[in-house]
Write an enzyme that holds these catalytic residues in place. Sequence first.
Site, PDB file in Angstrom:
ATOM      1  N   ASP A  14       0.829  -1.214   0.000  1.00 11.03           N
ATOM      2  CA  ASP A  14       0.000   0.000   0.000  1.00 11.03           C
ATOM      3  C   ASP A  14       0.861   1.261   0.000  1.00 11.03           C
ATOM      4  O   ASP A  14       1.983   1.256   0.487  1.00 11.03           O
ATOM      5  CB  ASP A  14      -0.921  -0.033   1.234  1.00 11.03           C
ATOM      6  CG  ASP A  14      -2.098   0.921   1.109  1.00 11.03           C
ATOM      7  OD1 ASP A  14      -2.394   1.379  -0.027  1.00 11.03           O
ATOM      8  OD2 ASP A  14      -2.723   1.227   2.136  1.00 11.03           O
ATOM      9  N   GLY A  15       0.299   2.327  -0.555  1.00  8.92           N
ATOM     10  CA  GLY A  15       0.946   3.640  -0.469  1.00  8.92           C
ATOM     11  C   GLY A  15       1.587   4.126  -1.763  1.00  8.92           C
ATOM     12  O   GLY A  15       2.279   5.145  -1.756  1.00  8.92           O
ATOM     13  N   ASN A  16       1.353   3.420  -2.864  1.00  5.80           N
ATOM     14  CA  ASN A  16       1.924   3.852  -4.147  1.00  5.80           C
ATOM     15  C   ASN A  16       1.443   5.250  -4.529  1.00  5.80           C
ATOM     16  O   ASN A  16       2.212   6.083  -5.013  1.00  5.80           O
ATOM     17  CB  ASN A  16       1.527   2.891  -5.277  1.00  5.80           C
ATOM     18  CG  ASN A  16       2.125   1.515  -5.110  1.00  5.80           C
ATOM     19  OD1 ASN A  16       2.987   1.317  -4.254  1.00  5.80           O
ATOM     20  ND2 ASN A  16       1.678   0.557  -5.921  1.00  5.80           N
ATOM     21  N   TRP A  19       3.033   7.909  -2.344  1.00  8.93           N
ATOM     22  CA  TRP A  19       4.441   8.072  -2.737  1.00  8.93           C
ATOM     23  C   TRP A  19       4.523   9.025  -3.937  1.00  8.93           C
ATOM     24  O   TRP A  19       5.350   9.928  -3.972  1.00  8.93           O
ATOM     25  CB  TRP A  19       5.037   6.714  -3.106  1.00  8.93           C
ATOM     26  CG  TRP A  19       6.483   6.723  -3.489  1.00  8.93           C
ATOM     27  CD1 TRP A  19       7.565   6.542  -2.672  1.00  8.93           C
ATOM     28  CD2 TRP A  19       7.014   6.926  -4.814  1.00  8.93           C
ATOM     29  NE1 TRP A  19       8.731   6.619  -3.398  1.00  8.93           N
ATOM     30  CE2 TRP A  19       8.424   6.857  -4.707  1.00  8.93           C
ATOM     31  CE3 TRP A  19       6.447   7.169  -6.072  1.00  8.93           C
ATOM     32  CZ2 TRP A  19       9.273   7.013  -5.819  1.00  8.93           C
ATOM     33  CZ3 TRP A  19       7.287   7.326  -7.175  1.00  8.93           C
ATOM     34  CH2 TRP A  19       8.686   7.242  -7.040  1.00  8.93           C
ATOM     35  N   HIS A  31       2.772   3.374  -8.878  1.00 11.84           N
ATOM     36  CA  HIS A  31       2.597   1.932  -9.135  1.00 11.84           C
ATOM     37  C   HIS A  31       3.837   1.368  -9.837  1.00 11.84           C
ATOM     38  O   HIS A  31       4.257   0.250  -9.565  1.00 11.84           O
ATOM     39  CB  HIS A  31       1.339   1.688  -9.976  1.00 11.84           C
ATOM     40  CG  HIS A  31       0.068   2.089  -9.277  1.00 11.84           C
ATOM     41  ND1 HIS A  31      -0.204   1.710  -7.985  1.00 11.84           N
ATOM     42  CD2 HIS A  31      -0.991   2.849  -9.681  1.00 11.84           C
ATOM     43  CE1 HIS A  31      -1.385   2.204  -7.620  1.00 11.84           C
ATOM     44  NE2 HIS A  31      -1.875   2.906  -8.630  1.00 11.84           N
ATOM     45  N   SER A  59      -7.512  -5.487  -5.436  1.00 14.00           N
ATOM     46  CA  SER A  59      -8.647  -6.022  -4.678  1.00 14.00           C
ATOM     47  C   SER A  59      -9.947  -5.922  -5.471  1.00 14.00           C
ATOM     48  O   SER A  59     -10.025  -5.158  -6.454  1.00 14.00           O
ATOM     49  CB  SER A  59      -8.796  -5.244  -3.360  1.00 14.00           C
ATOM     50  OG  SER A  59      -9.290  -3.944  -3.603  1.00 14.00           O
ATOM     51  N   TRP A  63     -11.677  -2.187  -8.269  1.00 16.29           N
ATOM     52  CA  TRP A  63     -12.385  -1.981  -9.550  1.00 16.29           C
ATOM     53  C   TRP A  63     -13.147  -0.661  -9.544  1.00 16.29           C
ATOM     54  O   TRP A  63     -13.524  -0.153 -10.601  1.00 16.29           O
ATOM     55  CB  TRP A  63     -13.360  -3.133  -9.847  1.00 16.29           C
ATOM     56  CG  TRP A  63     -12.677  -4.425 -10.213  1.00 16.29           C
ATOM     57  CD1 TRP A  63     -12.671  -5.576  -9.480  1.00 16.29           C
ATOM     58  CD2 TRP A  63     -11.897  -4.699 -11.386  1.00 16.29           C
ATOM     59  NE1 TRP A  63     -11.934  -6.549 -10.118  1.00 16.29           N
ATOM     60  CE2 TRP A  63     -11.452  -6.039 -11.293  1.00 16.29           C
ATOM     61  CE3 TRP A  63     -11.524  -3.944 -12.505  1.00 16.29           C
ATOM     62  CZ2 TRP A  63     -10.656  -6.642 -12.263  1.00 16.29           C
ATOM     63  CZ3 TRP A  63     -10.729  -4.543 -13.478  1.00 16.29           C
ATOM     64  CH2 TRP A  63     -10.305  -5.871 -13.360  1.00 16.29           C
ATOM     65  N   ARG A  65     -11.906   2.169  -8.728  1.00 17.91           N
ATOM     66  CA  ARG A  65     -10.983   3.297  -8.986  1.00 17.91           C
ATOM     67  C   ARG A  65     -11.201   3.883 -10.384  1.00 17.91           C
ATOM     68  O   ARG A  65     -11.837   3.246 -11.230  1.00 17.91           O
ATOM     69  CB  ARG A  65      -9.542   2.801  -8.837  1.00 17.91           C
ATOM     70  CG  ARG A  65      -9.220   2.477  -7.398  1.00 17.91           C
ATOM     71  CD  ARG A  65      -7.735   2.389  -7.172  1.00 17.91           C
ATOM     72  NE  ARG A  65      -7.471   2.109  -5.766  1.00 17.91           N
ATOM     73  CZ  ARG A  65      -6.283   2.192  -5.194  1.00 17.91           C
ATOM     74  NH1 ARG A  65      -5.226   2.539  -5.917  1.00 17.91           N
ATOM     75  NH2 ARG A  65      -6.139   1.931  -3.911  1.00 17.91           N
ATOM     76  N   LEU A 125      10.512 -20.671  -4.063  1.00 17.73           N
ATOM     77  CA  LEU A 125       9.414 -19.842  -3.563  1.00 17.73           C
ATOM     78  C   LEU A 125       8.139 -19.991  -4.416  1.00 17.73           C
ATOM     79  O   LEU A 125       8.214 -19.994  -5.647  1.00 17.73           O
ATOM     80  CB  LEU A 125       9.850 -18.363  -3.598  1.00 17.73           C
ATOM     81  CG  LEU A 125       8.783 -17.318  -3.262  1.00 17.73           C
ATOM     82  CD1 LEU A 125       8.446 -17.341  -1.780  1.00 17.73           C
ATOM     83  CD2 LEU A 125       9.252 -15.914  -3.669  1.00 17.73           C
ATOM     84  N   GLU A 201       0.588 -13.049  12.425  1.00 19.62           N
ATOM     85  CA  GLU A 201       1.242 -11.931  13.119  1.00 19.62           C
ATOM     86  C   GLU A 201       1.320 -10.733  12.161  1.00 19.62           C
ATOM     87  O   GLU A 201       1.725 -10.883  11.010  1.00 19.62           O
ATOM     88  CB  GLU A 201       2.671 -12.326  13.539  1.00 19.62           C
ATOM     89  CG  GLU A 201       2.728 -13.455  14.546  1.00 19.62           C
ATOM     90  CD  GLU A 201       2.148 -13.063  15.900  1.00 19.62           C
ATOM     91  OE1 GLU A 201       2.215 -11.882  16.274  1.00 19.62           O
ATOM     92  OE2 GLU A 201       1.629 -13.971  16.591  1.00 19.62           O
TER      93      GLU A 201
HETATM   94  C1  IPE Z   1      -5.544  -2.732  -0.420  1.00 23.25           C
HETATM   95  O1  IPE Z   1      -5.151  -1.405  -0.540  1.00 23.25           O
HETATM   96  C2  IPE Z   1      -5.484  -3.420  -1.745  1.00 23.25           C
HETATM   97  C3  IPE Z   1      -4.163  -3.629  -2.314  1.00 23.25           C
HETATM   98  C4  IPE Z   1      -3.013  -3.339  -1.755  1.00 23.25           C
HETATM   99  C5  IPE Z   1      -4.159  -4.244  -3.606  1.00 23.25           C
HETATM  100  P1  IPE Z   1      -6.231  -0.242  -0.725  1.00 23.25           P
HETATM  101  O2  IPE Z   1      -5.438   1.026  -0.845  1.00 23.25           O
HETATM  102  O3  IPE Z   1      -7.155  -0.548  -1.826  1.00 23.25           O
HETATM  103  O4  IPE Z   1      -7.016  -0.293   0.658  1.00 23.25           O
HETATM  104  P2  IPE Z   1      -7.887   0.793   1.413  1.00 23.25           P
HETATM  105  O5  IPE Z   1      -8.901   1.282   0.452  1.00 23.25           O
HETATM  106  O6  IPE Z   1      -6.960   1.896   1.825  1.00 23.25           O
HETATM  107  O7  IPE Z   1      -8.452   0.088   2.589  1.00 23.25           O
HETATM  108  C1  IPE Z   2      -1.423   0.215  -3.436  1.00 22.82           C
HETATM  109  O1  IPE Z   2      -1.214   1.584  -3.450  1.00 22.82           O
HETATM  110  C2  IPE Z   2      -1.635  -0.368  -4.813  1.00 22.82           C
HETATM  111  C3  IPE Z   2      -3.015  -0.790  -5.100  1.00 22.82           C
HETATM  112  C4  IPE Z   2      -4.019  -0.730  -4.271  1.00 22.82           C
HETATM  113  C5  IPE Z   2      -3.257  -1.318  -6.417  1.00 22.82           C
HETATM  114  P1  IPE Z   2      -2.426   2.605  -3.487  1.00 22.82           P
HETATM  115  O2  IPE Z   2      -2.737   2.900  -4.905  1.00 22.82           O
HETATM  116  O3  IPE Z   2      -3.547   2.144  -2.660  1.00 22.82           O
HETATM  117  O4  IPE Z   2      -1.756   3.882  -2.813  1.00 22.82           O
HETATM  118  P2  IPE Z   2      -2.443   4.899  -1.791  1.00 22.82           P
HETATM  119  O5  IPE Z   2      -2.980   4.089  -0.657  1.00 22.82           O
HETATM  120  O6  IPE Z   2      -3.498   5.614  -2.549  1.00 22.82           O
HETATM  121  O7  IPE Z   2      -1.309   5.798  -1.373  1.00 22.82           O
HETATM  122 MG    MG Z   3      -4.061   2.368  -0.702  1.00 20.25          MG
END
Ligand code: IPE
Ligand code: IPE
Ligand code: MG
Length: 243
Positions: A14-16, A19, A31, A59, A63, A65, A125, A201
């Site tokens: 998460d967090g792309n 960033w 991404h 997730s 869809w 987005r 792996l 964990e």
């Molecule tokens: C969870 O991240 C899904 C993936 C990392 C693929 P999201 O960014 O979609 O989750 P929420 O919306 O912050 O809970």
């Molecule tokens: C995770 O990063 C990648 C996917 C969910 C596909 P995000 O796109 O959710 O990045 P934030 O949470 O908006 O920073």
């Molecule tokens: Mg996110």
Amino acid sequence: MNQELPRHIAIIMDGNGRWASARNLPRIAGHRAGAETLRSVVEECARLGVPYLTLFAFSTENWGRPKDEIAGLMGLLDRYLKKETTTLMKNNVRLVTIGRIADLPGNVQSTLRKVCETSSANTGLTLNLALSYGGREDIVEAARKAGKAIARGELDPDAMDSSLFSTFLSTAGMPDPDLMIRTSGEMRLSNFLLWESAYTEFFVARKTWPDFGIQDLHEAIREFQARERRFGLTSSQVRSGGK
Ligand code: IPE
Ligand code: IPE
Ligand code: MG
């Protein structure tokens, strides 16, 4: 202290977007940077000898987005898989997937099929990509499959228990994740591996996924190894081997 490696690590990457925003870049640049982290984490897990790595890549909720972000992500996934096949083969990595693969664009489906097939005999792996995956959807699908087996007379409903139910999930045959890592500071599951994470964990990294490095992975594993997993027992029971 438990010095063993987790048998199964699951990561919510998460967090792309954050960033990218912090650098005044479009979300897709985040991404793209995230795909680099993915490569290094996969290689390191293979090198360490971790048996299973499940990565949440898309997730069921994603869809919703914007269309251009979805298209960008799907394009990136297709290119990543094509480009990384040699790295996967070099590292003896077997690619598998969970989630509703039929929802993905046709080109991504066929690339996935090819890479999974090419890498199917690899013995290192197991890299499990969660794509169009939702934990609740997976549990509902498992219940549907079990219901059909009961209706066909192939399954006695009284024989159902949690280990039998697990065999209907898309993660059937994999150990439950021992360690779940989520980046960018969020403390939620977001519909990931709901059933399988009953005793997982958790490790939440503050860094965004593109900034997450091998040292951070090592830190997560070290912290996992320092924890006492009690599975409902008392600490002294655990120390004396469950007595
Ligand atoms: C969870 O991240 C899904 C993936 C990392 C693929 P999201 O960014 O979609 O989750 P929420 O919306 O912050 O809970
Ligand atoms: C995770 O990063 C990648 C996917 C969910 C596909 P995000 O796109 O959710 O990045 P934030 O949470 O908006 O920073
Ligand atoms: Mg996110």
